[in-house]
Design a protein around this motif. Sequence first.
Motif, PDB file in Angstrom:
ATOM      1  N   UNK A 146      -5.622 -11.424  -1.039  1.00 30.65           N
ATOM      2  CA  UNK A 146      -5.360 -10.727  -2.308  1.00 30.65           C
ATOM      3  C   UNK A 146      -5.475 -11.612  -3.677  1.00 30.65           C
ATOM      4  N   UNK A 147      -5.123 -12.900  -3.463  1.00 31.31           N
ATOM      5  CA  UNK A 147      -5.437 -13.982  -4.494  1.00 31.31           C
ATOM      6  C   UNK A 147      -6.866 -13.933  -4.698  1.00 31.31           C
ATOM      7  N   UNK A 148      -7.728 -14.155  -3.733  1.00 30.06           N
ATOM      8  CA  UNK A 148      -8.946 -14.148  -3.820  1.00 30.06           C
ATOM      9  C   UNK A 148      -9.767 -12.926  -4.560  1.00 30.06           C
ATOM     10  N   UNK A 149      -9.069 -11.577  -4.191  1.00 30.47           N
ATOM     11  CA  UNK A 149      -9.690 -10.464  -4.995  1.00 30.47           C
ATOM     12  C   UNK A 149      -9.150 -10.408  -6.459  1.00 30.47           C
ATOM     13  N   UNK A 150      -8.137 -11.270  -6.805  1.00 32.25           N
ATOM     14  CA  UNK A 150      -7.795 -11.452  -7.933  1.00 32.25           C
ATOM     15  C   UNK A 150      -8.456 -12.269  -9.046  1.00 32.25           C
ATOM     16  N   UNK A 151      -9.109 -13.483  -8.334  1.00 32.45           N
ATOM     17  CA  UNK A 151      -9.685 -14.146  -8.948  1.00 32.45           C
ATOM     18  C   UNK A 151     -11.114 -13.648  -9.425  1.00 32.45           C
ATOM     19  N   UNK A 152     -11.703 -12.838  -8.386  1.00 35.94           N
ATOM     20  CA  UNK A 152     -12.984 -11.995  -8.558  1.00 35.94           C
ATOM     21  C   UNK A 152     -12.783 -11.089  -9.644  1.00 35.94           C
ATOM     22  N   UNK A 186      -1.340 -21.888   8.574  1.00 39.15           N
ATOM     23  CA  UNK A 186      -1.923 -20.577   7.607  1.00 39.15           C
ATOM     24  C   UNK A 186      -2.458 -21.157   6.305  1.00 39.15           C
ATOM     25  N   UNK A 187      -1.806 -22.264   5.923  1.00 40.05           N
ATOM     26  CA  UNK A 187      -2.514 -22.679   4.586  1.00 40.05           C
ATOM     27  C   UNK A 187      -3.792 -23.258   4.758  1.00 40.05           C
ATOM     28  N   UNK A 188      -4.055 -23.796   5.967  1.00 39.91           N
ATOM     29  CA  UNK A 188      -5.536 -24.517   6.345  1.00 39.91           C
ATOM     30  C   UNK A 188      -6.270 -23.105   6.371  1.00 39.91           C
ATOM     31  N   UNK A 189      -5.927 -22.152   6.967  1.00 43.18           N
ATOM     32  CA  UNK A 189      -6.875 -21.087   7.063  1.00 43.18           C
ATOM     33  C   UNK A 189      -6.908 -20.214   5.878  1.00 43.18           C
ATOM     34  N   UNK A 190      -6.266 -20.306   4.822  1.00 39.84           N
ATOM     35  CA  UNK A 190      -6.117 -19.596   3.586  1.00 39.84           C
ATOM     36  C   UNK A 190      -7.493 -19.737   2.777  1.00 39.84           C
ATOM     37  N   UNK A 191      -7.832 -20.820   2.915  1.00 39.93           N
ATOM     38  CA  UNK A 191      -9.263 -21.187   2.117  1.00 39.93           C
ATOM     39  C   UNK A 191     -10.434 -20.572   2.657  1.00 39.93           C
ATOM     40  N   UNK A 213      -8.566  -9.278   1.613  1.00 45.63           N
ATOM     41  CA  UNK A 213      -7.271  -8.902   2.374  1.00 45.63           C
ATOM     42  C   UNK A 213      -7.513  -8.542   3.852  1.00 45.63           C
ATOM     43  N   UNK A 214      -8.495  -7.670   3.946  1.00 45.45           N
ATOM     44  CA  UNK A 214      -9.153  -7.391   5.438  1.00 45.45           C
ATOM     45  C   UNK A 214      -9.288  -8.314   6.148  1.00 45.45           C
ATOM     46  N   UNK A 248     -13.471 -27.264  -6.965  1.00 41.74           N
ATOM     47  CA  UNK A 248     -14.742 -26.629  -7.070  1.00 41.74           C
ATOM     48  C   UNK A 248     -14.136 -25.324  -8.056  1.00 41.74           C
ATOM     49  N   UNK A 249     -13.083 -24.577  -8.024  1.00 38.55           N
ATOM     50  CA  UNK A 249     -12.447 -23.488  -8.630  1.00 38.55           C
ATOM     51  C   UNK A 249     -12.514 -23.945 -10.118  1.00 38.55           C
ATOM     52  N   UNK A 250     -12.087 -25.278 -10.282  1.00 40.76           N
ATOM     53  CA  UNK A 250     -11.977 -25.731 -11.990  1.00 40.76           C
ATOM     54  C   UNK A 250     -13.211 -26.058 -12.330  1.00 40.76           C
ATOM     55  N   UNK A 251     -14.000 -26.623 -11.749  1.00 40.09           N
ATOM     56  CA  UNK A 251     -15.494 -26.821 -11.990  1.00 40.09           C
ATOM     57  C   UNK A 251     -16.257 -25.495 -12.296  1.00 40.09           C
ATOM     58  N   UNK A 252     -16.075 -24.410 -11.557  1.00 38.45           N
ATOM     59  CA  UNK A 252     -16.474 -23.142 -11.737  1.00 38.45           C
ATOM     60  C   UNK A 252     -16.248 -22.209 -13.078  1.00 38.45           C
ATOM     61  N   UNK A 253     -14.827 -22.592 -13.266  1.00 40.74           N
ATOM     62  CA  UNK A 253     -14.396 -21.916 -14.417  1.00 40.74           C
ATOM     63  C   UNK A 253     -14.756 -22.490 -15.548  1.00 40.74           C
ATOM     64  N   UNK A 254     -14.765 -24.077 -15.599  1.00 42.57           N
ATOM     65  CA  UNK A 254     -15.370 -24.669 -16.773  1.00 42.57           C
ATOM     66  C   UNK A 254     -16.664 -24.402 -16.949  1.00 42.57           C
ATOM     67  N   UNK A 255     -17.692 -24.319 -15.896  1.00 38.60           N
ATOM     68  CA  UNK A 255     -18.959 -23.977 -16.164  1.00 38.60           C
ATOM     69  C   UNK A 255     -19.041 -22.422 -16.713  1.00 38.60           C
ATOM     70  N   UNK A 256     -18.173 -21.480 -16.474  1.00 42.53           N
ATOM     71  CA  UNK A 256     -18.417 -20.204 -17.091  1.00 42.53           C
ATOM     72  C   UNK A 256     -17.954 -20.159 -18.538  1.00 42.53           C
TER      73      UNK A 256
END
Length: 397
Positions: free
Chosen positions: A212-218, A288-293, A298-299, A386-394
């Motif tokens: 769900x968090x990944x979908x919100x980021x998109x 679970x937090x290892x698999x989260x990434x 959601x599916x 990686x996310x922070x670099x991606x946001x900074x690039x946008x």
Amino acid sequence: MNWFISIFRVWRRETWLVFTDIGVMLFFFGLPLAYPIVYTLIYNPEVVTEIPTVVVDNSRTAESRELVRTLDATQSIHIKGYAANLQEARRAWAEKQCYGIIEIPADYAKKIGSGEQARISFYNDMSLLIRFRQYLFALTGVQMNEVTKLTAERVATLGGGLATQVTGLPVDTHFESLGDPTQGFASFIIPGIVVPILQQSMLLGITMIAGTAAERRRRNHGRDPYEYQAGPVAVLLGKSLCYMMLYIPLSYYILHIVPEMFALPHVGSAGDYMPFIFVMLLATTFLGQTLQVFVRERETSLLVIVFSSLVFLFLSGLTWPRYAFNKFWLMVSDLVPATWGVEGFIRINGNAATLPEISRYYWSLWALVGLYFVTALILRIYISGGRHRSVAHRQAQ
């Protein structure tokens, strides 16, 4: 002090996400609360009785009829009727009118009368092993009873007064089933299967939150508006604190209250198995937090975790003993928290083992806690960077 405040805020935000997502609540609460009840109801009564059986009596003598009456008197076997021959009995078998066939040879009474060994053929539908087990117990009991009776009769014929001294077999064996005195299927399967249920329901919920968090980021150009910004260690500990808060009461319900409700074997102490399960749950939170990434939708949690549930069940050693695994699968099973959870909990629950007596499984779980904490931390640092670099690039564009 700020570090503890960060953990608290991560815990508060994760708890809010759990209770505002109906899918996560279904996995975190519906599955652990309902599954043990459903499984136990399915497998009650625990033993199979009165199994329909057809007899092919080629002897048609008083001795063969007495044998059939003895078999019918057992708890497990119900003589549904006679068949003229084996072909007729097989037709009844194919139509599911019976699940076993007993064929008595024509020379049954003759061989018994002459002191020879008589052989009876038994055909069983092996589609359900629990029926075969009940057949085996019943036939073995009848066989031993017939041996005792025939021995007494032969001694009476040959030894006269010695017959009064023959009261049974020379050596009697008594079967004691440790951990499952009723020999019931629910008593066998439920204490072992509830531990993988705890693990898989937690993994399903954790990975669904991540999807769900990944979908919100998109939808928000790489940012999750519901994510609290904190250090990676604080995030891991805050999330784990949320999951542990929810699952400790659920574990007590599954491991203690459900066995009490259905009178399942339950001789272990909660003071031993709750600290043990605590470590297994902690290892599962970090797994679970290892698999989260790796979860992007959601599916994905449904596809991956539900598929792996059957694999984890086999790896736990519940359906096949772990000592019979080859080295590869034994190594894989060692990496699953539920494997050690099943091994330890069954020993505590069924045989009243104490925590020091299962120290190998206990410390193996602590090793998994350390392993998955490190993997979750490394992946979170890498992905967050990686996310922070991606946001900074946008933003620069």
